[in-house]
Structure formats: C-alpha cells, structure tokens
Scaffold this active site. Structure first.
Site, short mmCIF file in Angstrom:
data_model
loop_
_atom_site.label_atom_id
_atom_site.label_comp_id
_atom_site.label_asym_id
_atom_site.label_seq_id
_atom_site.Cartn_x
_atom_site.Cartn_y
_atom_site.Cartn_z
N ILE A 193 7.54 -45.11 -55.54
CA ILE A 193 6.77 -44.14 -54.75
C ILE A 193 6.71 -42.74 -55.36
O ILE A 193 6.20 -41.82 -54.74
CB ILE A 193 7.30 -44.05 -53.30
CG1 ILE A 193 8.76 -43.60 -53.27
CG2 ILE A 193 7.10 -45.36 -52.57
CD1 ILE A 193 9.29 -43.29 -51.89
N LEU A 219 7.82 -39.01 -56.66
CA LEU A 219 8.70 -37.98 -56.09
C LEU A 219 8.23 -37.61 -54.69
O LEU A 219 7.68 -36.53 -54.45
CB LEU A 219 8.72 -36.73 -56.98
CG LEU A 219 9.64 -36.77 -58.18
CD1 LEU A 219 9.54 -35.49 -58.98
CD2 LEU A 219 11.08 -37.01 -57.76
N HIS A 220 8.43 -38.53 -53.76
CA HIS A 220 8.05 -38.31 -52.37
C HIS A 220 9.24 -38.61 -51.48
O HIS A 220 10.08 -39.43 -51.82
CB HIS A 220 6.88 -39.20 -51.98
CG HIS A 220 5.63 -38.88 -52.75
ND1 HIS A 220 4.85 -37.80 -52.46
CD2 HIS A 220 5.07 -39.47 -53.80
CE1 HIS A 220 3.84 -37.75 -53.30
NE2 HIS A 220 3.95 -38.76 -54.15
N ALA A 221 9.32 -37.95 -50.35
CA ALA A 221 10.32 -38.19 -49.31
C ALA A 221 11.74 -38.33 -49.85
O ALA A 221 12.31 -37.37 -50.36
CB ALA A 221 9.92 -39.39 -48.47
N PRO A 242 13.23 -39.89 -52.56
CA PRO A 242 13.52 -39.54 -53.96
C PRO A 242 13.42 -38.03 -54.22
O PRO A 242 14.22 -37.49 -54.97
CB PRO A 242 12.45 -40.30 -54.75
CG PRO A 242 12.07 -41.44 -53.88
CD PRO A 242 12.18 -40.92 -52.49
#
Length: 87
Positions: free
Chosen positions: A12, A14-16, A18
């Site tokens: 995914i 660099l979202h949420a 991570p």
C-alpha cells in the site's frame, strides 16, 4: 548531508500504518530528515507531510538527512522500507 534513493515495494505504499511506522522511525534520529518525491520535499517526521506525497507501490523516493546521525537515519529508514514494514 547523506541521501539514498529507494523504490517503495510494500503493497500500500506510505499510507496509514506504514507511514506511522516511518514517522516513528524518523523521529528516533536527531538529524533533520526529508522525503523527496519528484518535485515535492517534506519532513520525514511529519505524518501529514509524508501522506501528502501520495507514495504508492513502485514509487521512487529519496531520503535525505542532515545532522549528527544522518547516515544512521537514512539507512534505518531504507531498511524499514526494504522490510516492507513487517508486512
């Protein structure tokens, strides 16, 4: 100043979750740390900044650090990305 370019490979980007791990790791270092994607440069210690880059799987980013532990900071963040954030 010390920098490295890396391709983000986790599912995914660099979202949420991570991104949170990334910011936490960046804040372990005394150096000023930036993430660069194309023409945008943001603080690696800012969740909103990192999220604003919209880093997805396969995106090239550059991590830059300047300070007393700059090499440790860059290498630590590169290793975190290479580990796919433990996914």
């Amino acid at each position: 100043m010390y920098s490295k370019e890396i391709v983000v490979q986790n599912q995914i980007g660099l979202h949420a979750r991570p991104a949170t791990f990334f910011i936490q790791k960046a804040n372990e270092y005394k150096s000023t740390v930036w993430v660069v994607k194309e023409e945008s440069k943001v603080s690696a210690k800012s969740l909103l900044g990192v999220l604003s880059l919209g880093v997805t799987r396969g995106t090239n980013i550059t991590i830059i650090a300047e300070g007393v532990d700059e090499e440790l900071a860059v290498n630590g963040l590169v290793n975190l990305i290479n580990s796919n954030f433990g996914e």
